[in-house]
Enzyme design. Structure first.
Site, PDB file in Angstrom:
ATOM      1  N   GLU A 168      12.599 -24.764 -14.024  1.00  0.00           N
ATOM      2  CA  GLU A 168      12.690 -25.960 -14.709  1.00  0.00           C
ATOM      3  C   GLU A 168      13.402 -25.838 -16.213  1.00  0.00           C
ATOM      4  OE1 GLU A 168      11.647 -28.966 -17.961  1.00  0.00           O
ATOM      5  OE2 GLU A 168      11.337 -26.973 -18.066  1.00  0.00           O
TER       6      GLU A 168
ATOM      7  N   ASP B 262       7.900 -21.334 -14.204  1.00  0.00           N
ATOM      8  CA  ASP B 262       8.723 -20.531 -15.241  1.00  0.00           C
ATOM      9  C   ASP B 262       8.887 -20.760 -16.528  1.00  0.00           C
ATOM     10  OD1 ASP B 262      10.128 -22.993 -14.851  1.00  0.00           O
ATOM     11  OD2 ASP B 262      11.887 -22.249 -15.260  1.00  0.00           O
TER      12      ASP B 262
HETATM   13  N1  BES Z   1       8.238 -29.139 -21.426  1.00  0.00           N
HETATM   14  C1  BES Z   1       9.630 -29.142 -21.723  1.00  0.00           C
HETATM   15  C2  BES Z   1      10.012 -30.664 -21.794  1.00  0.00           C
HETATM   16  C3  BES Z   1       9.502 -31.586 -22.961  1.00  0.00           C
HETATM   17  C4  BES Z   1       8.809 -31.163 -23.980  1.00  0.00           C
HETATM   18  C5  BES Z   1       9.788 -32.900 -23.052  1.00  0.00           C
HETATM   19  C6  BES Z   1       8.082 -32.090 -24.827  1.00  0.00           C
HETATM   20  C7  BES Z   1       9.121 -33.780 -23.852  1.00  0.00           C
HETATM   21  C8  BES Z   1       8.381 -33.383 -24.930  1.00  0.00           C
HETATM   22  C9  BES Z   1      10.337 -28.659 -20.730  1.00  0.00           C
HETATM   23  O1  BES Z   1       9.822 -27.524 -20.392  1.00  0.00           O
HETATM   24  C10 BES Z   1      11.939 -27.959 -21.271  1.00  0.00           C
HETATM   25  O2  BES Z   1      11.567 -27.463 -22.062  1.00  0.00           O
HETATM   26  N2  BES Z   1      12.866 -28.798 -20.615  1.00  0.00           N
HETATM   27  C11 BES Z   1      14.080 -28.281 -21.158  1.00  0.00           C
HETATM   28  C12 BES Z   1      15.082 -28.847 -19.977  1.00  0.00           C
HETATM   29  C13 BES Z   1      16.326 -28.093 -20.043  1.00  0.00           C
HETATM   30  C14 BES Z   1      16.508 -26.582 -20.036  1.00  0.00           C
HETATM   31  C15 BES Z   1      17.034 -28.604 -18.873  1.00  0.00           C
HETATM   32  C16 BES Z   1      14.471 -28.628 -22.499  1.00  0.00           C
HETATM   33  O3  BES Z   1      14.092 -29.845 -22.727  1.00  0.00           O
HETATM   34  O4  BES Z   1      15.255 -27.748 -23.195  1.00  0.00           O
HETATM   35 ZN    ZN Z   2      10.073 -25.910 -21.661  1.00  0.00          ZN
END
Ligand code: BES
Ligand code: ZN
Length: 456
Positions: free
Chosen positions: A154, A89
């Site tokens: 995710e 996603d």
């Molecule tokens: N890939 C990211 C998380 C991330 C990016 C962690 C860069 C560390 C460095 C992931 O896809 C993401 O965006 N996660 C969301 C989670 C939330 C919606 C629960 C976020 O961090 O906003």
């Molecule tokens: Zn993300």
């Protein structure tokens, strides 16, 4: 191993075409109108996994399906077993007008492939699948058994994955999890990420009159929901970024001097960063560097703010309602449920009696912190060093991947966070791109990793 690496180099063009096909599917999990695209993306990655020789299936959930793919197993294999996690996603692409080329028409410019999801996270988990393809297609024995878990929720909080892990606990028994869904400072600084922030998300709605009112006829005698919402929000944080909710920092673990020294060693130029981001200067709570703010301090952010008339010209009304989407990033040892409770309590206390307050809770996830002083982390560092040709760094990152805590709680294993995204990949922003050199190095890292993990 040479055969595997040669295979990866020989198939670069097709690997890029595969990524383009995957990015072309607009799998935006937050938007209900993309439900059929979610299914299509899940099927695409399942069929791709089957095509390279994995045993792959979709597992339906009340939300989007989870794709599970296993490398061929040998009877009574003593090989270590690792899970590789990723997500098909993507974040909403809006605002469309800021994209130089449409978000779901992947376009190569220089060494970058532009498109929503190219970096976060389609390109990053495809790199791992390409590495496994190279093993299988060259008849090279994989040193580890692997199970890929690619989910479709995710970006909206992974709400159905934990139940799946619990249900399949036995077949998912493993030695660890590998995730490439974080960042690296540059191609010369590959990284092992040791910490992620947690998150708590909610929506605040302030309800006023039962319809928009003439602001001249009624103004002054009826409270304004937009104004009340702004005043409420403004009371949650001071102008320097310190959150003013009672008890908010109670569980925050202080950094040790040695942790601070380690973070200070990472090259980071605040002036250059401000320029890169187009802000006059960086921001933040007194006494912390920008990297410390991002990796080790909690935040409260407004992610969206809506009320009243948004069209051309002016319209003299008192809006009937106002709403804000808010998230907090959390750090060790803050718990989403506890923090959420304190925020709600505070909002109820602050809200005037002239309006009605509605709070809708959304997803949450705990922060994650893991040591790099263990054989698995050391094996990962060797794979990074060899693939990128540079000394890896250790990072504490600001983003969240809530499911890593479920891997720990349900399966009892830690996660190796080996990201491939560059700071200018524009994750969650217009013009997201994936660097094709990161893609190539990521595949190589993926290939070397299983050997290093098996030989520890
Ligand atoms: N890939 C990211 C998380 C991330 C990016 C962690 C860069 C560390 C460095 C992931 O896809 C993401 O965006 N996660 C969301 C989670 C939330 C919606 C629960 C976020 O961090 O906003
Ligand atoms: Zn993300």
């Amino acid at each position: 191993m040479k055969a595997v690496l040669d295979y990866l180099s020989a198939h670069t063009t097709r690997f890029i075409e595969d990524l383009c096909a995957y990015v072309r599917i607009p799998s935006v999990s937050a938007q209900p109108e993309h439900a059929s695209d979610m299914q299509r993306a899940a099927e695409w990655i399942r069929d791709h996994a089957r095509g390279i020789g994995l045993e792959a299936d979709l597992h339906p959930t009340p939300g989007n399906p989870i794709m599970v793919a296993r490398t061929p197993r040998k009877p009574s294999s003593k090989r270590p077993h690792y899970l590789v996690y990723g997500h098909y996603d993507v974040q909403p692409p809006e605002p469309f007008e800021l994209w130089k080329t449409p978000p779901f028409e992947p376009t190569k410019r220089g060494r970058s492939l532009f498109g929503r999801g190219a970096s976060d996270n389609k390109g990053q988990h495809l790199a791992h699948l390409n590495a496994v393809e190279a093993y299988l297609k060259t008849g090279t024995e994989l040193p580890c058994d692997l199970t890929f878990i690619i989910e479709g929720e995710e970006e909206i909080g992974s709400s159905h994955l934990a139940a799946f892990l619990k249900a399949k606990k036995k077949s998912l028994k493993c030695d660890g999890v590998v995730i490439s869904d974080t960042g690296i400072p540059s191609l010369k600084q590959p990284a092992l990420t040791c910490a992620l922030r947690g998150i708590v998300a909610f929506e605040i709605k302030v309800l006023g009159p039962n319809r928009d009112l003439h602001s001249g006829l009624f103004g002054g005698s009826v409270d304004n929901p937009a104004m009340v919402l702004c005043q409420l929000l403004a009371q949650l944080r001071n102008p320097r970024g310190r959150i003013t909710i009672p008890g908010f920092y109670d569980e925050v673990v202080k950094l040790t001097p040695s942790e601070r020294r380690q973070m200070a060693r990472l090259p980071f130029d605040e002036k250059q960063e401000a320029k890169f981001l187009g802000v006059p200067e960086l921001f933040g709570e007194k006494g912390y560097s920008a990297l410390e703010q991002r990796g080790t301090r909690p935040t409260l952010e407004i992610n969206g703010l809506t009320s009243g008339y948004q069209g051309a010209g002016s319209k003299t009304i008192i809006p009937s309602w106002a709403s804000a989407k808010v998230t907090c990033r959390l750090v060790p040892d803050q718990k989403p449920t506890v923090i959420r409770e304190r925020i709600l309590q505070h909002l109820w206390t602050l809200c005037p009696t002239t309006v009605e307050l509605q709070i809708t809770l959304a997803h949450g996830g705990e922060p994650y912190l893991v040591s790099s002083e263990n054989p698995q982390a050391q094996a990962a560092l060797r794979a990074l060093r060899a693939a990128f040709g540079h000394e890896p760094v250790l990072l504490r990152e600001g983003g969240s991947i809530p499911i890593v805590n479920d891997f720990k709680k349900i399966l009892g294993v830690d996660t190796l966070l080996l990201g491939l995204a560059l700071p200018d990949d524009n994750a969650h922003s217009p013009n997201e791109k994936f660097d094709l050199d990161c893609y190539a190095k990521g595949m190589k890292m993926g290939a070397l990793l299983w050997q290093e993990l098996a030989s520890r």
